[in-house]
Design a protein around this motif. Structure first.
Motif, PDB file in Angstrom:
ATOM      1  N   SER A  84     109.970 105.957  34.050  1.00 12.02           N
ATOM      2  CA  SER A  84     109.716 106.773  33.088  1.00 12.02           C
ATOM      3  C   SER A  84     109.881 105.866  31.712  1.00 12.02           C
ATOM      4  N   VAL A 111     103.812  99.567  42.666  1.00 15.73           N
ATOM      5  CA  VAL A 111     104.484 100.501  41.721  1.00 15.73           C
ATOM      6  C   VAL A 111     105.828 100.097  41.755  1.00 15.73           C
ATOM      7  N   PHE A 145      97.540 109.953  43.130  1.00 16.94           N
ATOM      8  CA  PHE A 145      98.582 109.329  42.262  1.00 16.94           C
ATOM      9  C   PHE A 145      98.137 108.884  41.028  1.00 16.94           C
ATOM     10  N   LYS A 146      98.780 109.109  40.047  1.00 20.59           N
ATOM     11  CA  LYS A 146      98.256 108.580  38.662  1.00 20.59           C
ATOM     12  C   LYS A 146      99.092 107.680  38.034  1.00 20.59           C
ATOM     13  N   ILE A 147      98.433 106.764  37.227  1.00 20.80           N
ATOM     14  CA  ILE A 147      99.151 105.812  36.522  1.00 20.80           C
ATOM     15  C   ILE A 147      98.614 105.838  35.020  1.00 20.80           C
ATOM     16  N   THR A 148      99.612 105.951  34.045  1.00 17.06           N
ATOM     17  CA  THR A 148      99.277 106.371  32.682  1.00 17.06           C
ATOM     18  C   THR A 148      99.860 105.101  31.789  1.00 17.06           C
ATOM     19  N   ASP A 207     107.245 110.425  32.937  1.00 14.03           N
ATOM     20  CA  ASP A 207     107.020 109.503  34.055  1.00 14.03           C
ATOM     21  C   ASP A 207     105.611 108.687  33.594  1.00 14.03           C
ATOM     22  N   VAL A 208     105.975 107.452  33.956  1.00 15.10           N
ATOM     23  CA  VAL A 208     104.687 106.350  33.711  1.00 15.10           C
ATOM     24  C   VAL A 208     103.739 106.561  34.815  1.00 15.10           C
ATOM     25  N   CYS A 209     104.172 106.656  36.025  1.00 10.45           N
ATOM     26  CA  CYS A 209     103.189 107.032  37.239  1.00 10.45           C
ATOM     27  C   CYS A 209     103.820 107.932  38.077  1.00 10.45           C
ATOM     28  N   THR A 236      94.237 105.958  31.955  1.00 11.00           N
ATOM     29  CA  THR A 236      94.998 106.676  32.901  1.00 11.00           C
ATOM     30  C   THR A 236      94.042 106.604  34.009  1.00 11.00           C
ATOM     31  N   CYS A 243     103.889  98.423  37.076  1.00 13.81           N
ATOM     32  CA  CYS A 243     103.040  98.785  38.150  1.00 13.81           C
ATOM     33  C   CYS A 243     101.804  97.402  38.065  1.00 13.81           C
ATOM     34  N   ALA A 287      93.723 106.945  38.393  1.00 12.03           N
ATOM     35  CA  ALA A 287      94.133 107.904  39.329  1.00 12.03           C
ATOM     36  C   ALA A 287      93.597 107.370  40.662  1.00 12.03           C
TER      37      ALA A 287
END
Length: 227
Positions: A156, A138, A29-32, A172-174, A22, A68, A24
């Motif tokens: 998502s 993204v 903003f976060k991307i998982t 949500d993915v990000c 993950t 992304c 950040a």
């Protein structure tokens, strides 16, 4: 661009996906779902979250596209290198989770590009792309038609779970982390959408006027007597 990483190991030793990261950007903003995958040569590599597109390759197989990804070589090498270094540390230490924090948590700068479109029977009004400091993008961000106003939906994935309403649940993915950054980001996306929609309407109007004028001039030429 400053970023933090949280890496979690996958418990199944037979799985090709060895860990999930993950990312950040500051506290904004976060991307998982960033995966560390073990290849056939047993060398790990980073795989960004992706979605199944409607396209097909030459073998009629579904084409997957990244949700992304880094868009510069420098940032790609930096980001992927940090993730793989953490994975190597995880493998050496046997820890199930490793975190790389950053000292500064500045809000990242961003720009937005929006393509408005409307299709009959669809509630999708447009698609947006978010560019963070010119080095990370993204995509697949949707502008959707609400009961009263348009709203933003981040990319998502379907979780496989069913909600209390009997409908599939999505995650949500990000996504924005803070309320303030969410408002700033979503307001910007909707403002750019409105601008692009107005520009597209103006282009369509001018094109229609030009076509009408050309048809009128064509009829006039046809009515002129021959000499």
């Amino acid at each position: 661009m400053e970023f933090s990483i949280r890496l979690n190991a996958v418990s199944d030793p037979k799985a090709s996906v060895r860990a999930f990261a993950t990312i950040a950007f500051g506290e904004s903003f976060k991307i998982t779902n960033v995966a560390v995958v073990e290849g056939k040569d047993r060398q790990p590599f980073v795989s960004m979250p992706s979605f199944k597109s409607k396209e097909r390759d030459e073998h009629n197989r579904a084409v997957y596209k990244d949700v992304c990804n880094p868009i510069t070589k420098t940032f790609r090498e930096e980001l992927y290198g940090e993730i793989l270094d953490l994975y190597a540390e995880m493998e050496y230490s046997g820890r199930a989770e490793i975190v790389k924090e950053v000292e500064e948590t500045l809000e990242p700068e961003f720009t937005v590009k929006v393509t408005p479109f409307e299709r009959e029977g669809s509630n999708v009004l447009g698609l947006a792309r978010i560019y963070f400091e010119g080095c990370f993008v993204v995509g697949n961000v949707s502008i959707l038609k609400g009961e009263e106003n348009a709203f933003v939906a981040m990319p998502s994935y379907r979780t496989g779970q069913i909600g209390k309403d009997g409908k599939p649940r999505y995650q949500d993915v990000c996504f924005p982390i803070t309320k303030q950054f969410r408002k700033n980001l979503y307001d910007t996306i909707l403002a750019v959408y409105q601008q692009e929609k107005e520009l597209a309407a103006e282009k369509s109007r001018k094109k229609a006027e030009t076509q009408v004028q050309e048809r009128a001039e064509g009829r006039q030429r046809q009515e002129l007597p021959f000499h």
